[in-house]
Design a protein around this motif. Structure first.
Motif: not given
Length: 314
Positions: A35-38, A59-63, A44-45, A27-30
């Motif tokens: 994942d969605k949480s609350d 992982p664990g960073d919120t965007v 997630n990865h 894929i071409s991406g980053i």
């Protein structure tokens, strides 16, 4: 429908693009899986060797936003589409880590999926897991893994849930493990027949091989397992495999659509046709597809058998 073949398909442009991504394993991406949480978009990865990993995103960073657009009320699919549809190769992420707000600018690049991995278990037993046989790098990756197994005494190959891939990949990967032999034969729609043999490019130090299969092991993965069963006495454990012996060609059209057309079928080393039958395991163990690792009866049986082989010295 007129061909009465479930594997011949016409694909619209969006479906054809997705099919190409799967086949190329690229894929071409980053390199981020969200994942969605609350109502929060959480990482997630982070894929290995990706722009995200190089930018030290974790992982664990919120965007919080992508290219200045808030992610709070957006579905994962829409977030991914926003990244893919950008007019530039730059992607700006605003993330929250603990109490810090961090802005990262990433440049998209081609990222290859990792379709296989290798783990040395214990006492000379190694496990090779293979999710599919797609991508031009699959044979090269497999060759590198095999080179790590020379000091192992038993190899367990996990092909469960492997829906196959490219025929040439399966043949080339089996070729690395075999002395010269007939691997399979191919029959075309117009009854042309030809045989495929392994050559002398063996890099695998001979040792017992145990292969895990289940009802979702299909196509090229069945070819690979069947070739090793027939020519190296590999032991199959699990359930009957899917049973697909047809071969498809992909035909792209000028407008971005495409056709997947069944053109041939394969027969295993001794002429076996597994269509709608599948490979029959030497040791049958039924199991739920999503069984947790601690309850994985098929893997436990393979490990127990491998340990017996190591102890016996055979």
């Amino acid at each position: 429908a007129s061909l009465n073949d479930p594997y011949t398909k016409f694909l619209k442009s969006d479906s054809f693009s997705k099919q190409k991504v799967i086949i190329d394993s690229k894929i071409s991406g980053i390199g981020i899986i969200f994942d969605k949480s609350d109502d929060k978009t959480v990482i997630n990865h982070v894929l290995k060797d990706s722009p995200a990993q190089n930018a030290e995103i974790l992982p664990g960073d919120t965007v919080l936003s992508i290219n200045g657009k808030d992610t709070k009320d957006k579905a994962i699919k829409k977030i991914v589409e926003d990244i893919e549809a950008g007019k530039t190769e730059k992607v700006t992420l605003t993330i929250k880590r603990d109490d810090k707000i961090i802005k990262k600018e990433l440049t998209k690049k081609d990222i290859y999926f990792k379709t296989m991995d290798y783990n040395s278990y214990k006492d000379g037993i190694a496990i090779i897991r293979m999710s599919n046989m797609m991508g031009e790098k699959a044979p090269e990756d497999f060759k590198k893994i095999l080179e790590k197994t020379n000091n192992e005494k038993v190899i367990i190959m996990d092909l469960r849930n492997n829906n196959g891939g490219i025929l040439v990949n399966a043949a080339e990967m089996a070729n690395y493990m075999l002395n010269p032999c007939k691997m399979m034969s191919i029959e075309s729609r117009v009854n042309t027949k030809y045989k495929i043999y392994s050559d002398e490019e063996t890099i695998f130090k001979p040792k017992p091989v145990i292969i895990l299969i289940n009802r979702y092991t299909a196509s090229a993965a069945e070819i690979f397992a069947g070739i090793l069963r027939d020519n190296s006495n590999a032991i199959l454990i699990g359930e009957n495999s899917y049973g697909k012996n047809s071969i498809q060609q992909i035909i792209p059209f000028y407008n971005g659509t495409g056709l997947i057309l069944t053109t041939d079928k394969y027969l295993l080393s001794f002429g076996e046709d597994i269509n709608k039958i599948g490979l029959k395991p030497d040791i049958y163990i039924n199991q739920n597809k999503y069984e947790t690792p601690d309850k994985d009866k098929q893997l436990k049986k393979a490990l127990n058998l491998a340990e017996e082989i190591v102890k016996s010295g055979k």
